[in-house]
Design an enzyme around this catalytic site. Structure first.
Site, PDB file in Angstrom:
ATOM      1  N   ASP A 178       0.917  -1.059  -0.105  1.00  0.00           N
ATOM      2  CA  ASP A 178      -0.056   0.134   0.127  1.00  0.00           C
ATOM      3  C   ASP A 178       0.992   1.311   0.002  1.00  0.00           C
ATOM      4  OD1 ASP A 178      -1.772   1.870   0.497  1.00  0.00           O
ATOM      5  OD2 ASP A 178      -1.955   1.560   2.725  1.00  0.00           O
ATOM      6  N   GLU A 210      -0.593  10.292   0.323  1.00  0.00           N
ATOM      7  CA  GLU A 210      -1.967   9.920   0.676  1.00  0.00           C
ATOM      8  C   GLU A 210      -2.197   9.492   2.069  1.00  0.00           C
ATOM      9  OE1 GLU A 210      -5.042   6.462   0.492  1.00  0.00           O
ATOM     10  OE2 GLU A 210      -2.957   6.607   1.278  1.00  0.00           O
TER      11      GLU A 210
END
Length: 353
Positions: A178, A210
């Site tokens: 991720d 993010e």
């Protein structure tokens, strides 16, 4: 390098939020046939060198991984730190980490874990608190930590994990899937697709920060002003927590499409379009509605004139921890689906969303 070697290289790089430089430079070096430009927030934009007036489709992924940042150095040489991204306290103690100083040196450390011999009865019954944890690099004084190893406030910290591939089950293990999975997918799609045969103009966006609020995506959406956005994300797998009937994020069972999360309610017309293309190409998919979590899609779909957006997830076990697992088949299927979407998208199709 092949697809697994690419993912290995990306996974082993260190890029905490706001400190994605290693990842950005690696991608630039491997996309030399493209026009690559970085902005001040550490987004990387990857464009076809040939100018195009076709409608713009962003292929977005984020380069950062959950990590930490040095808050201070104690008299005994241990290091206090703050989280960058969504960590749970149970996943932090007794793990090896890498501190990157401002000389770009990597220093190994271990997050402290008090032996039970020294714990009070009360400490044995509760979870540790973040402010009770420190990182130990083996030094015994402030001077050793700062002068010998150059550790300073603001140094980024990431998990100390090396990638591996299990050929027997076609599964990879490593840190930062991720979202280095997304980075690898965007790179492969841009390299493999035939731009001249498309009715759209794909633009790769390797976005930053993010994990601390989708910040890079917000900048990118307003800068590029795309007509359509495809978000590639390493999404939480649930197959080791749920039974096979309830699971909607099993590794090896297909890419994952989100209809809901905390940041976006997906456009059902876009979902139908993507599902039909997946079916036509025999690409398995899983559909999930999540009450929490969000992706960069949360910024794109409300930017500018509202950008039709789809999030394509690759189920990943144990994200936001040191060690993650993913299926190579899902990874490769996401690349194929991304290419087929670009081949099917037209200006008229996008207007109808």
């Amino acid at each position: 390098m092949n697809k697994i070697e690419l993912l290995e290289s990306l996974s082993n790089l260190h890029g905490a939020p706001g400190h994605e430089h290693e990842v950005i430079e690696f991608i630039k070096d491997n996309m030399k046939d493209f026009n690559c430009k970085r902005d001040s927030i550490n987004n990387l934009y990857i464009r076809n060198p040939k100018e195009s007036n076709k409608v713009k489709v962003v292929l977005d992924c984020h380069s950062d991984e959950v990590g930490f940042i040095v808050e201070g150095i104690k008299e005994n040489g241990t290091i206090t730190f703050l989280p960058l991204g969504g960590w749970h306290i149970t996943n932090i103690p007794a793990h090896s980490v890498i501190i990157k100083n401002f000389k770009n040196e990597h220093i190994k450390g271990v997050v402290s874990s008090k032996p039970p011999h020294f714990m009070t009865a009360e400490e044995k019954q509760r979870l540790p608190k973040m402010e009770e944890l420190v990182i130990d690099i083996g030094t015994s004084s402030y001077k050793e930590t700062t002068e010998l190893y150059g550790i300073e406030v603001g140094n980024p910290i990431t998990p100390d994990v090396l990638f591996s591939y299990d050929k027997k089950i076609d599964v990879v293990r490593g840190k930062a899937f991720d979202n280095r999975l997304g980075c690898a997918i965007v790179m492969e799609i841009l390299k493999e697709v035939d731009f001249d045969k498309l009715d759209v103009n794909p633009i790769g966006v390797i976005s930053s920060q993010e994990e601390v609020g989708l910040r890079g995506a917000q900048v990118a959406a307003n800068k590029i002003k795309p007509d359509f956005a495809i978000i590639f994300e390493g999404s939480p797998a649930d197959d080791t927590f749920k039974d096979s009937f309830s699971s909607k994020g099993a590794i090896g069972k297909g890419i994952q499409l989100r209809v809901l999360d905390a940041g976006m309610v997906s456009n059902p017309k876009v979902q139908e379009f993507v599902k039909n293309i997946a079916k036509k190409n025999n690409i398995p998919y899983q559909v999930i509605a999540r009450s929490g979590g969000s992706t960069n899609g949360g910024k794109y779909h409300i930017a500018e004139k509202s950008i039709p957006t789809v999030v394509i997830g690759i189920p990943t076990r144990y994200i936001h921890t040191h060690y993650t697992y993913a299926s190579v088949k899902d990874y490769k299927d996401a690349i194929v689906l991304g290419k087929r979407l670009l081949e099917e998208l037209t200006e008229e199709t996008i207007k109808n969303f």
